[in-house]
Motif scaffolding. Structure first.
Motif, PDB file in Angstrom:
ATOM      1  N   ALA A   1       1.572   5.531   2.278  1.00  0.00           N
ATOM      2  CA  ALA A   1       2.932   5.463   1.721  1.00  0.00           C
ATOM      3  C   ALA A   1       3.100   6.431   0.559  1.00  0.00           C
ATOM      4  O   ALA A   1       3.806   6.150  -0.411  1.00  0.00           O
ATOM      5  N   GLY A   2       2.445   7.570   0.652  1.00  0.00           N
ATOM      6  CA  GLY A   2       2.506   8.563  -0.418  1.00  0.00           C
ATOM      7  C   GLY A   2       1.306   9.482  -0.341  1.00  0.00           C
ATOM      8  O   GLY A   2       0.829   9.801   0.749  1.00  0.00           O
ATOM      9  N   TRP A   3       0.786   9.863  -1.485  1.00  0.00           N
ATOM     10  CA  TRP A   3      -0.338  10.799  -1.500  1.00  0.00           C
ATOM     11  C   TRP A   3      -1.193  10.573  -2.736  1.00  0.00           C
ATOM     12  O   TRP A   3      -0.736  10.047  -3.752  1.00  0.00           O
ATOM     13  N   ALA A   4      -2.447  10.981  -2.628  1.00  0.00           N
ATOM     14  CA  ALA A   4      -3.404  10.831  -3.728  1.00  0.00           C
ATOM     15  C   ALA A   4      -3.749  12.193  -4.305  1.00  0.00           C
ATOM     16  O   ALA A   4      -3.950  13.152  -3.570  1.00  0.00           O
ATOM     17  N   TRP A   5      -3.795  12.268  -5.638  1.00  0.00           N
ATOM     18  CA  TRP A   5      -4.212  13.515  -6.277  1.00  0.00           C
ATOM     19  C   TRP A   5      -5.665  13.435  -6.708  1.00  0.00           C
ATOM     20  O   TRP A   5      -6.212  12.365  -6.951  1.00  0.00           O
ATOM     21  N   GLN A   6      -6.275  14.600  -6.793  1.00  0.00           N
ATOM     22  CA  GLN A   6      -7.622  14.748  -7.344  1.00  0.00           C
ATOM     23  C   GLN A   6      -7.573  15.924  -8.317  1.00  0.00           C
ATOM     24  O   GLN A   6      -7.312  17.057  -7.919  1.00  0.00           O
ATOM     25  N   ILE A   7      -7.801  15.630  -9.593  1.00  0.00           N
ATOM     26  CA  ILE A   7      -7.716  16.647 -10.641  1.00  0.00           C
ATOM     27  C   ILE A   7      -9.076  16.753 -11.323  1.00  0.00           C
ATOM     28  O   ILE A   7      -9.504  15.830 -12.025  1.00  0.00           O
ATOM     29  N   PRO A   8      -9.792  17.864 -11.127  1.00  0.00           N
ATOM     30  CA  PRO A   8     -11.140  18.000 -11.689  1.00  0.00           C
ATOM     31  C   PRO A   8     -11.131  18.445 -13.150  1.00  0.00           C
ATOM     32  O   PRO A   8     -10.657  19.535 -13.487  1.00  0.00           O
ATOM     33  N   LEU A   9     -11.654  17.603 -14.041  1.00  0.00           N
ATOM     34  CA  LEU A   9     -11.883  17.961 -15.439  1.00  0.00           C
ATOM     35  C   LEU A   9     -13.382  18.100 -15.662  1.00  0.00           C
ATOM     36  O   LEU A   9     -14.194  17.731 -14.818  1.00  0.00           O
TER      37      LEU A   9
ATOM     38  N   ALA B   1      10.238   7.559   8.002  1.00  0.00           N
ATOM     39  CA  ALA B   1      11.501   7.542   7.249  1.00  0.00           C
ATOM     40  C   ALA B   1      11.720   8.855   6.515  1.00  0.00           C
ATOM     41  O   ALA B   1      12.846   9.365   6.445  1.00  0.00           O
ATOM     42  N   ASN B   2      10.657   9.421   5.959  1.00  0.00           N
ATOM     43  CA  ASN B   2      10.775  10.718   5.289  1.00  0.00           C
ATOM     44  C   ASN B   2      11.171  11.809   6.276  1.00  0.00           C
ATOM     45  O   ASN B   2      12.021  12.651   5.974  1.00  0.00           O
ATOM     46  N   ARG B   3      10.546  11.788   7.441  1.00  0.00           N
ATOM     47  CA  ARG B   3      10.844  12.822   8.434  1.00  0.00           C
ATOM     48  C   ARG B   3      12.278  12.685   8.965  1.00  0.00           C
ATOM     49  O   ARG B   3      12.934  13.683   9.273  1.00  0.00           O
ATOM     50  N   ASN B   4      12.770  11.458   9.028  1.00  0.00           N
ATOM     51  CA  ASN B   4      14.112  11.221   9.557  1.00  0.00           C
ATOM     52  C   ASN B   4      15.193  11.281   8.487  1.00  0.00           C
ATOM     53  O   ASN B   4      16.380  11.146   8.812  1.00  0.00           O
ATOM     54  N   ASN B   5      14.802  11.485   7.251  1.00  0.00           N
ATOM     55  CA  ASN B   5      15.776  11.489   6.157  1.00  0.00           C
ATOM     56  C   ASN B   5      16.725  12.677   6.283  1.00  0.00           C
ATOM     57  O   ASN B   5      16.285  13.825   6.398  1.00  0.00           O
TER      58      ASN B   5
ATOM     59  N   THR C   1       4.296  15.510   9.831  1.00  0.00           N
ATOM     60  CA  THR C   1       4.168  15.112  11.240  1.00  0.00           C
ATOM     61  C   THR C   1       3.278  13.879  11.389  1.00  0.00           C
ATOM     62  O   THR C   1       2.639  13.686  12.420  1.00  0.00           O
ATOM     63  N   ARG C   2       3.248  13.035  10.363  1.00  0.00           N
ATOM     64  CA  ARG C   2       2.448  11.809  10.440  1.00  0.00           C
ATOM     65  C   ARG C   2       3.242  10.718  11.173  1.00  0.00           C
ATOM     66  O   ARG C   2       4.460  10.615  11.036  1.00  0.00           O
ATOM     67  N   ASN C   3       2.514   9.876  11.896  1.00  0.00           N
ATOM     68  CA  ASN C   3       3.144   8.761  12.614  1.00  0.00           C
ATOM     69  C   ASN C   3       2.429   7.437  12.338  1.00  0.00           C
ATOM     70  O   ASN C   3       2.609   6.473  13.091  1.00  0.00           O
ATOM     71  N   ASP C   4       1.665   7.387  11.251  1.00  0.00           N
ATOM     72  CA  ASP C   4       0.854   6.200  11.008  1.00  0.00           C
ATOM     73  C   ASP C   4       1.572   5.124  10.202  1.00  0.00           C
ATOM     74  O   ASP C   4       1.023   4.038  10.009  1.00  0.00           O
TER      75      ASP C   4
END
Length: 491
Positions: free
Chosen positions: A266-274, A406-410, A397-400
């Motif tokens: 339901a979104g995305w995860a970030w990875q920020i290397p310090l 909903a984002n693709r059909n917006n 193009t995700r269908n999971d």
């Protein structure tokens, strides 16, 4: 300006407040300007780790602050690219990168555009952005973007950093430039008969007068939204994410020079290397996922034991105010608006908002003569950045999950974005359309090619392939970039 000093009061610290203070102090150091920053001692900094665009490098160059001074103090690392994992699996693209664009890419950008057109015609040619742009090579081989003295091309790069530490560093530097810091809690505001802000009242009994007030109070928007009642315009109809869950993990070895954004349910995860840790977060929509589920999904993604992990939750107001400069108050940072952190645009918008304000304020003889023009420019900047972020979701193009469908059909897309997508899918000249719309202020033609090619937004391959016309091969770009790479060391 009159003989009386111009009294500027900044409300709120953090990275946005202290960046604003430094920009004003540097630009107007030889003018009669007094700058005071007021921040409540009770309000902490989010400090989850942050990434930037190359605009931040220009900020430090303008301030004459050396990387060797600020980067170790903020656990900072270099950033040359953003990698996107799992956004468009059905197109056959599991991962792509959006590298920052530098001088070396003048040798390959045209080949990238031509190959994208060739692929839109159904021919099988290389369209991987990270192959055509040199920063993609730096990222793939974990190389620092610092150029040796004999290297004749400028490399564009940004940074990853601890935002809490950076705010503290910028505070100390601003105070050496004459900025006054007051740790006070604002409890009231007094107005002029015109409706302009006259002074602030604090819990400690102090009165702080000003001619111009800069609201850097974060999502509270204490002055512009709460006090002056400037409406907030949500982008929620086309940017669904409104929440985040964040945590830190051990530092990565070797240290990447790119941010990683991985699509989840339901979104995305970030990875920020310090240098001292890795910043992680899951940006999601609360309409599709509750906080407990988001926690569990982030921990599973990172392979963490949820019981032993320190996790924080954040809420986001995604959108912008209807007027960024109203009366004698200018909002900057989260107080003016926020577009989710997918392309690390937050500090870019802070910096350019302040710089453009100074341009308009000076042009008007240090008056609000060009206030309406300023508002038009900044609103446009926010809307065009929003469009680029919206395209990431629209083209998925995700269908999971229902979230991605909903984002693709917006259909809540701006006319500008609709025209760009129409030109692309009709095999038109995207670069020409971007020039026609004057969109080069932030995301130009190469960035749009990175996104559209990275998502595999192409028709099916034609049945008959001539096996010619791939400019990546014909221009021998692999040999060219491999040779350039020999000049760069690991971070």
């Amino acid at each position: 300006m009159s003989e009386q000093p111009l009294n500027i009061v900044i409300v709120g610290g953090g990275t946005a407040g202290w960046m604003t203070a430094n920009l004003l102090a540097k630009r107007w150091q030889h003018k009669a300007v007094k700058i005071t920053l007021v921040e409540s001692p009770d309000i902490g900094i989010i400090g989850v780790g942050e990434g930037s665009t190359p605009t931040l490098k220009r900020f430090f160059d303008d301030m004459q602050i050396a990387e060797s001074d600020w980067m170790p103090a903020c656990n900072a690392t270099y950033k040359v690219s953003i990698r996107f994992d799992g956004w468009s699996p059905e197109s056959g693209v599991n991962s792509y990168a959006h590298p920052f664009i530098g001088q070396l890419d003048t040798f390959s950008e045209r080949a990238f555009y031509v190959n994208c057109m060739t692929r839109r015609l159904g021919l099988d040619v290389n369209v991987k952005p990270e192959d055509f742009l040199f920063n993609g090579w730096l990222a793939n081989y974990y190389r620092s973007p610092k150029t040796p003295a004999n290297f004749p091309f400028r490399i564009e790069y940004g940074y990853h950093f601890d935002s809490g530490l950076l705010g503290g560093f910028l505070q100390r530097y601003a105070q050496t430039q004459g900025v006054t810091h007051k740790a006070l809690k604002i409890t009231g505001v007094k107005y002029h008969p015109s409706g302009d802000i006259k002074e602030l009242h604090t819990a400690e009994g102090q009165t702080i007068q000003g001619d111009v007030f800069i609201d850097c109070s974060g999502f509270r928007s204490l002055l512009l939204q709460q006090t002056l009642k400037v409406p907030f315009q949500s982008f929620g109809n086309n940017l669904f994410n409104d929440s985040a869950v964040v945590c830190a993990t051990a530092p990565l070895t070797p240290l990447p020079v790119e941010t990683r954004s991985t699509a989840l349910s339901a979104g995305w995860a970030w990875q920020i290397p310090l240098t001292n840790r890795t910043g992680n977060g899951y940006v999601y929509s609360s309409a599709y996922l509750d906080p407990e589920q988001a926690e569990a999904e982030l921990c599973k993604h990172l392979g963490l034991n949820r019981e032993n992990t320190q996790i924080r939750h954040l809420k986001m107001n995604v959108g912008q105010v209807s007027e960024h400069w109203f009366k004698n108050c200018v909002a900057v940072g989260l107080a003016q608006g926020f577009i989710e952190p997918l392309e690390a645009t937050a500090l870019h918008l802070v910096q350019t908002s302040v710089e453009i304000f100074m341009d308009h304020y000076e042009k008007g003889g240090f008056s609000d003569q060009y206030r309406h023009a300023y508002n038009a420019v900044i609103r446009e900047r926010f809307e065009r950045v929003r469009d680029y972020i919206v395209a990431h979701y629209k083209l998925n193009t995700r269908n999971d999950s229902e979230y991605w469908r909903a984002n693709r059909n917006n259909e809540a897309l701006s006319e500008s974005l609709l025209q760009l997508l129409d030109v692309w899918f009709r095999r038109g000249d995207l670069q020409q359309e971007i020039q026609r719309q004057k969109l080069d202020s932030h995301f130009g033609a190469t960035s749009w090619h990175c996104l559209l090619a990275g998502y595999g937004a192409f028709p099916r391959l034609a049945a008959n392939q001539p096996n010619t016309g791939d400019l990546y091969k014909e221009h021998n770009l692999e040999t060219f970039f491999s040779g350039c790479l020999l000049n760069f060391a690991a971070q």
